[in-house]
Write an enzyme that holds these catalytic residues in place. Structure first.
Site, PDB file in Angstrom:
ATOM      1  N   HIS A 103      27.804  26.472  41.018  1.00 58.20           N
ATOM      2  CA  HIS A 103      27.808  26.963  42.400  1.00 58.20           C
ATOM      3  C   HIS A 103      26.399  27.124  42.976  1.00 58.20           C
ATOM      4  CE1 HIS A 103      32.072  27.512  42.445  1.00 58.20           C
ATOM      5  NE2 HIS A 103      32.069  28.480  41.535  1.00 58.20           N
ATOM      6  N   ASP A 123      38.537  27.883  33.423  1.00 61.05           N
ATOM      7  CA  ASP A 123      39.306  28.790  34.279  1.00 61.05           C
ATOM      8  C   ASP A 123      40.440  28.101  35.021  1.00 61.05           C
ATOM      9  OD1 ASP A 123      37.351  27.440  35.669  1.00 61.05           O
ATOM     10  OD2 ASP A 123      36.429  29.219  36.549  1.00 61.05           O
ATOM     11  N   HIS A 137      37.117  26.028  40.188  1.00 64.71           N
ATOM     12  CA  HIS A 137      36.443  26.161  41.476  1.00 64.71           C
ATOM     13  C   HIS A 137      35.643  24.900  41.788  1.00 64.71           C
ATOM     14  CE1 HIS A 137      36.824  30.344  39.876  1.00 64.71           C
ATOM     15  NE2 HIS A 137      37.264  30.558  41.111  1.00 64.71           N
ATOM     16  N   ASP A 168      36.226  22.566  36.230  1.00 64.93           N
ATOM     17  CA  ASP A 168      36.346  23.997  36.509  1.00 64.93           C
ATOM     18  C   ASP A 168      37.370  24.197  37.628  1.00 64.93           C
ATOM     19  OD1 ASP A 168      34.346  26.654  36.125  1.00 64.93           O
ATOM     20  OD2 ASP A 168      35.343  26.592  38.061  1.00 64.93           O
TER      21      ASP A 168
END
Length: 344
Positions: free
Chosen positions: A124, A247, A162, A160
């Site tokens: 991120h 995740d 996200h 991931d």
């Protein structure tokens, strides 16, 4: 086949025990590797901190100075979710440097493949902003380091839960790096629509696959076989990097997707097989998220077995056992409209 691992010896100095991204994540992974009996078969590399030139190949000076400044403070928050401690700057430098050391081992042939078991995570972190638990973008720094070593085309696959917005921002106009992200949508950070495909020299080298909630093993395999792997073949990387976030597992407290440990292992098998087909087996995984400790540690051990050329073993948590959504319209849209599939 030699599979390398590398850890961040400074990671525990960046720790907030009440935060979901904390030191117990790597401690659980280390214990699981020990229990698996795999450690004697792994080449353990020694991490070195990323230098300023490596960091500035990806990030603006303002970000470097901001994170370094935080080392002189007791506790700093960037936004609502990203903390620092006095040890964070050194921990972040060591995480990014470890990813670069692993890539150098794989590119040089010292290792066939490997896994950087590091935190804080990175995908991120944009060129100018820490966010989403991330301070420095480890996989982007590793990719730039590979290019400095002579690799001309790098693919980064991010599974991931996200969207890897920071990695996308680092390479959005750079046609030498193909970035592919599968992620739940809608979900933090709100980026990663299928029509975000790159600009200028990078037009067509960003591939986003936003997924409805409960997407799991069957849908992911369909997506990889029909979209991700064909797109990577068209790009033709000389090195594959994986932003390996666990995740997207059904047991994760932050993620609404439904992958199992077995499902993750199958995706990793597909990518390892493709690396053998396209780039002499050169593939390196870089840890991102994953906040269910059993799913995270089990997923890492299964991935290491795959990298070693072995069966991933039994899934200790089993499948999600929930119905999966229909993603055929997403597959059709990407195949019909994404620039990577329109080139002759």
């Amino acid at each position: 086949m030699t599979t390398a691992i590398i850890t961040n010896p400074r990671h525990a100095t960046h720790d907030s025990p009440g935060h979901v991204e904390r030191a117990t994540r790597l401690q659980a992974i280390d214990a699981a590797i020990e229990a698996s009996g795999l450690r004697p078969d792994l080449l353990e590399l020694v991490a070195q901190p990323a230098g300023e030139a490596q960091i500035l190949a990806v990030h603006q000076l303002r970000l470097l100075e901001l994170v370094r400044w935080s080392a002189g403070q007791d506790h700093v928050w960037f936004g609502m979710d990203t903390y620092t401690t006095p040890g964070t700057w050194e921990a972040a430098r060591m995480a990014a440097g470890a990813a670069a050391v692993l890539v150098e081992a794989v590119v040089s042939g010292r290792a066939s493949n490997g896994f950087a078991l590091i935190r804080p995570p990175g995908h991120h972190a944009t060129p100018s902003q820490p966010m989403g638990f991330c301070l420095l973008n480890n996989v982007a720094i590793a990719a730039r380091h590979a290019m400095a070593l002579g690799i001309e085309r790098v693919a980064i696959v991010d599974y991931d839960v996200h969207h890897g917005n920071g990695t996308q921002d680092c390479f959005y106009d750079d046609g030498r790096v193909f970035f592919c992200s599968t992620h739940a949508s809608p979900l933090y950070p709100g980026t990663g629509a299928e029509d975000e495909v790159g600009i200028e020299g990078g037009y067509g080298t960003t591939l986003n696959l936003p997924l409805p909630y409960q997407t799991g093993d069957t849908d992911f395999l369909q997506l990889y076989d029909n979209v991700v792997l064909p797109a990577l073949r068209r790009f033709g990387p000389q090195l594959i990097l994986v932003s390996a976030g666990y995740d997207a597992h059904w047991d994760d407290p932050l993620g609404p997707l439904s992958l199992s440990i077995s499902g993750y292992a199958t995706l990793t098998q597909r990518l390892v097989g493709l690396a053998g087909e396209l780039c002499g087996g050169k593939i390196a995984l870089v840890l991102e998220g994953g906040y269910s400790l059993p799913a995270l540690s089990g997923g890492v051990v299964a991935a290491l077995r795959v990298l070693l050329g072995r069966a991933p073993g039994a899934d200790p948590l089993g499948p999600a056992g929930t119905p999966e959504p229909d993603i055929s319209s997403l597959i059709a849209w990407v195949r019909d409209r994404h620039p990577i599939f329109q080139k002759a």
